[in-house]
Design a protein around this motif. Structure first.
Motif, short mmCIF file in Angstrom:
data_model
loop_
_atom_site.label_atom_id
_atom_site.label_comp_id
_atom_site.label_asym_id
_atom_site.label_seq_id
_atom_site.Cartn_x
_atom_site.Cartn_y
_atom_site.Cartn_z
N GLY A 37 0.84 -1.23 0.15
CA GLY A 37 -0.01 0.01 -0.06
C GLY A 37 0.72 1.20 0.15
N GLU A 38 2.00 1.29 0.76
CA GLU A 38 2.79 2.33 0.67
C GLU A 38 3.53 2.60 -0.58
N TYR A 39 3.84 1.50 -1.14
CA TYR A 39 4.52 1.87 -2.36
C TYR A 39 3.80 1.89 -3.51
N GLY A 40 2.43 1.72 -3.56
CA GLY A 40 1.46 1.72 -4.70
C GLY A 40 1.50 0.44 -5.49
N LEU A 41 1.79 -0.62 -4.88
CA LEU A 41 1.69 -1.94 -5.66
C LEU A 41 0.47 -2.66 -5.35
N GLU A 94 14.38 -3.68 -2.74
CA GLU A 94 15.48 -4.08 -3.70
C GLU A 94 14.69 -3.57 -5.08
N ALA A 95 13.58 -4.03 -5.49
CA ALA A 95 13.04 -3.81 -6.82
C ALA A 95 12.49 -2.49 -6.93
N ALA A 109 9.81 -8.59 1.89
CA ALA A 109 10.12 -7.02 2.25
C ALA A 109 11.26 -6.56 1.60
N GLU A 110 12.28 -7.48 1.60
CA GLU A 110 13.58 -7.02 0.74
C GLU A 110 13.45 -6.85 -0.35
#
Length: 230
Positions: free
Chosen positions: A21-25, A73-74, A68-69
């Motif tokens: 949600g924070e990254y808009g995925l 990274e991506a 999470a990692e």
């Protein structure tokens, strides 16, 4: 689009949903009852635990820490100042330390026993461990949550967010586990005002809205669960 095998009240799954949600995925959610040990799911994650993330270009990505990692990274570099992992080594160590505290220690001592006894067991067959909740297990977990809440309060008093000046994975991990047991009304918020104020800030973030909108039939949410100003 990603596919996430999860359970709505699995704290580790909630952690990944908050990150997304924070990254808009955008996530396609597939509910997985890990205790059923479906063969098709075990082929994705031999450990048989949620969450598992599927990305069309990658093999299955199992476990909250690994997912999470992978996401950081991506996609982290694209987030600029909104990145959920800091840039310096020392700051990243602190975030990972707190992630482990909540995803491992808090999980084992608090969120896993409470969610298992009060939610999962409702849906488990007897051969899979279902049955009445254990009063002794729940009593121990409710006692444990008090010192964890005091630790969160101490961190919140000494820093702007748990790991430093801005939100990180540490805040989302802590909030994910707390949210699962807050639904059940098992967080003694009156015992620590600093922890309560920090959690109110985090659960007011847009990424939290999908979690707060989910309800379990037969198990009503606590009064504080959806209240952003509790």
């Amino acid at each position: 689009m990603f596919t996430l095998f999860h359970h709505p009240f699995c704290p580790h799954s909630r952690f990944i949903r908050l990150i997304a949600g924070e990254y808009g995925l955008e996530l396609k959610l597939i509910e997985e009852r890990s205790w059923e040990r479906r063969e098709a799911f075990l082929l994705l994650n031999a450990a048989g635990t949620t969450p598992v993330l599927m990305d069309d270009e990658q093999p299955p990505i199992p476990g909250a820490a690994i997912i999470a990692e992978y996401i950081d990274e991506a996609y982290g570099a694209e987030m600029g100042p909104k990145r959920l992992m800091p840039e310096t080594v020392a700051e990243r160590v602190e975030v990972r330390r707190l992630m482990a505290w909540f995803n491992e220690k808090f999980f084992e001592e608090v969120s896993h026993p409470l969610v298992t006894e009060r939610i999962y067991k409702r849906f488990m067959s007897e051969e899979n461990g279902g049955g009445p909740p254990s009063a002794d297990v729940m009593r121990a977990a409710k006692a444990n949550v008090r010192y964890h809440l005091a630790y969160i309060g101490w961190l919140a008093q000494t820093r702007n967010f748990l790991a430093g000046d801005r939100p990180t994975y540490a805040d989302l991990a802590a909030a994910a586990h707390l949210s699962a047991i807050d639904y059940l009304g098992d967080v003694p918020w009156s015992e620590d005002d600093a922890a309560k104020a920090w959690y109110a800030r985090v659960k007011s973030r847009p990424s939290f809205r999908p979690l707060l909108s989910e309800w379990l039939a037969g198990v009503p949410a606590s009064r504080t669960y959806v209240d952003l100003d509790f």
